[in-house]
Design an enzyme around this catalytic site. Structure first.
Site, PDB file in Angstrom:
ATOM      1  N   CYS A  76      -9.160 -24.396  11.466  1.00 11.92           N
ATOM      2  CA  CYS A  76      -8.098 -24.756  12.403  1.00 11.92           C
ATOM      3  C   CYS A  76      -6.748 -24.762  11.684  1.00 11.92           C
ATOM      4  O   CYS A  76      -6.302 -23.734  11.209  1.00 11.92           O
ATOM      5  CB  CYS A  76      -8.406 -26.085  13.090  1.00 11.92           C
ATOM      6  SG  CYS A  76      -7.384 -26.364  14.570  1.00 11.92           S
ATOM      7  N   HIS A 178     -13.366 -24.810  15.671  1.00  9.56           N
ATOM      8  CA  HIS A 178     -13.988 -25.863  14.880  1.00  9.56           C
ATOM      9  C   HIS A 178     -15.495 -25.621  14.813  1.00  9.56           C
ATOM     10  O   HIS A 178     -16.218 -25.972  15.751  1.00  9.56           O
ATOM     11  CB  HIS A 178     -13.723 -27.230  15.511  1.00  9.56           C
ATOM     12  CG  HIS A 178     -12.325 -27.714  15.323  1.00  9.56           C
ATOM     13  ND1 HIS A 178     -11.930 -28.433  14.218  1.00  9.56           N
ATOM     14  CD2 HIS A 178     -11.225 -27.563  16.096  1.00  9.56           C
ATOM     15  CE1 HIS A 178     -10.639 -28.715  14.319  1.00  9.56           C
ATOM     16  NE2 HIS A 178     -10.189 -28.202  15.448  1.00  9.56           N
ATOM     17  N   GLU A 180     -17.675 -27.167  13.174  1.00 10.08           N
ATOM     18  CA  GLU A 180     -18.388 -28.449  13.138  1.00 10.08           C
ATOM     19  C   GLU A 180     -18.560 -29.062  14.528  1.00 10.08           C
ATOM     20  O   GLU A 180     -19.324 -30.007  14.702  1.00 10.08           O
ATOM     21  CB  GLU A 180     -17.658 -29.425  12.204  1.00 10.08           C
ATOM     22  CG  GLU A 180     -16.371 -30.013  12.740  1.00 10.08           C
ATOM     23  CD  GLU A 180     -15.143 -29.126  12.578  1.00 10.08           C
ATOM     24  OE1 GLU A 180     -14.033 -29.638  12.804  1.00 10.08           O
ATOM     25  OE2 GLU A 180     -15.294 -27.934  12.247  1.00 10.08           O
TER      26      GLU A 180
END
Length: 197
Positions: A76, A178, A180
């Site tokens: 990001c 992202h 994650e």
């Protein structure tokens, strides 16, 4: 083992939770000497690119980041820091990639920030996407995007315009989404990064 560049501008908890789920070992990089303890690196980031760059410069880690020879992944805002300039705060960044980070144009009649799941198109031979189907969805939250450039863009997404979802230059990678927070596809990408030579 993965070293996370810790400079006060990243969502560390979400990232470390994902790495824990995957059983991937990691530690924090707080000073230049810490880089020697790891064989790959992640630069996270959320918020304002200019402020993030200022915080990163205050750590004294930038010269070490510029010299890294092992795999690096910017996430990001961490990805945006790898470019040369951001329109956010008219900020000069690391210039690892000769690319610009730009604000989505309100005239595109799109909601800003770009938030939510979006398709990411990639070439099937990209090692970072091994085991991930072309067109898989990843989770985005951003108002600024990195311009598309075929020399460095290895995956694209569209939101009003086509933009770089993933960039690569030598051992440096950046993802605008992202991983994650992107479910199984995101976890696979992190696993693939952990296995890069």
């Amino acid at each position: 083992m993965i070293g996370i560049v810790y400079y006060g501008a990243g969502n560390i908890f979400s990232l470390t939770a994902a790495l824990d789920r995957l059983g991937l070992e990691y530690g924090m990089i707080l000073k230049a000497e810490d880089f020697d303890r790891y064989d790959r690196y992640i630069i996270p980031g959320v918020g304002h690119a200019g402020s993030a760059m200022s915080k990163l410069e205050q750590t004294g880690l930038v010269p070490s980041i510029l010299k890294l020879q092992k795999p690096v992944l910017g996430i990001c805002v961490g990805m945006q820091l790898l470019t040369e300039h951001s329109e956010e705060g008219d900020s000069t960044l690391t210039s690892i990639f000769p690319l610009k980070t730009k604000l989505f144009d309100h005239q595109l009649n799109i909601k800003i920030p770009h938030t939510g799941w979006n398709r990411v198109e990639h070439s099937p031979d990209q090692i970072l996407f091994r085991g991930i189907s072309p067109g898989a969805h990843f989770y985005f939250v951003h108002s600024y995007y990195i311009e598309f450039n075929s020399n460095f863009t290895i995956a694209v997404a569209e939101y009003g315009i086509k933009f770089s979802a993933v960039i690569q230059k030598d051992n440096y990678y950046g993802v605008q989404f992202h991983p994650e927070k992107s479910g199984l596809a995101g976890e696979q990408l992190l696993k693939n990064f952990s296995q890069l030579a």
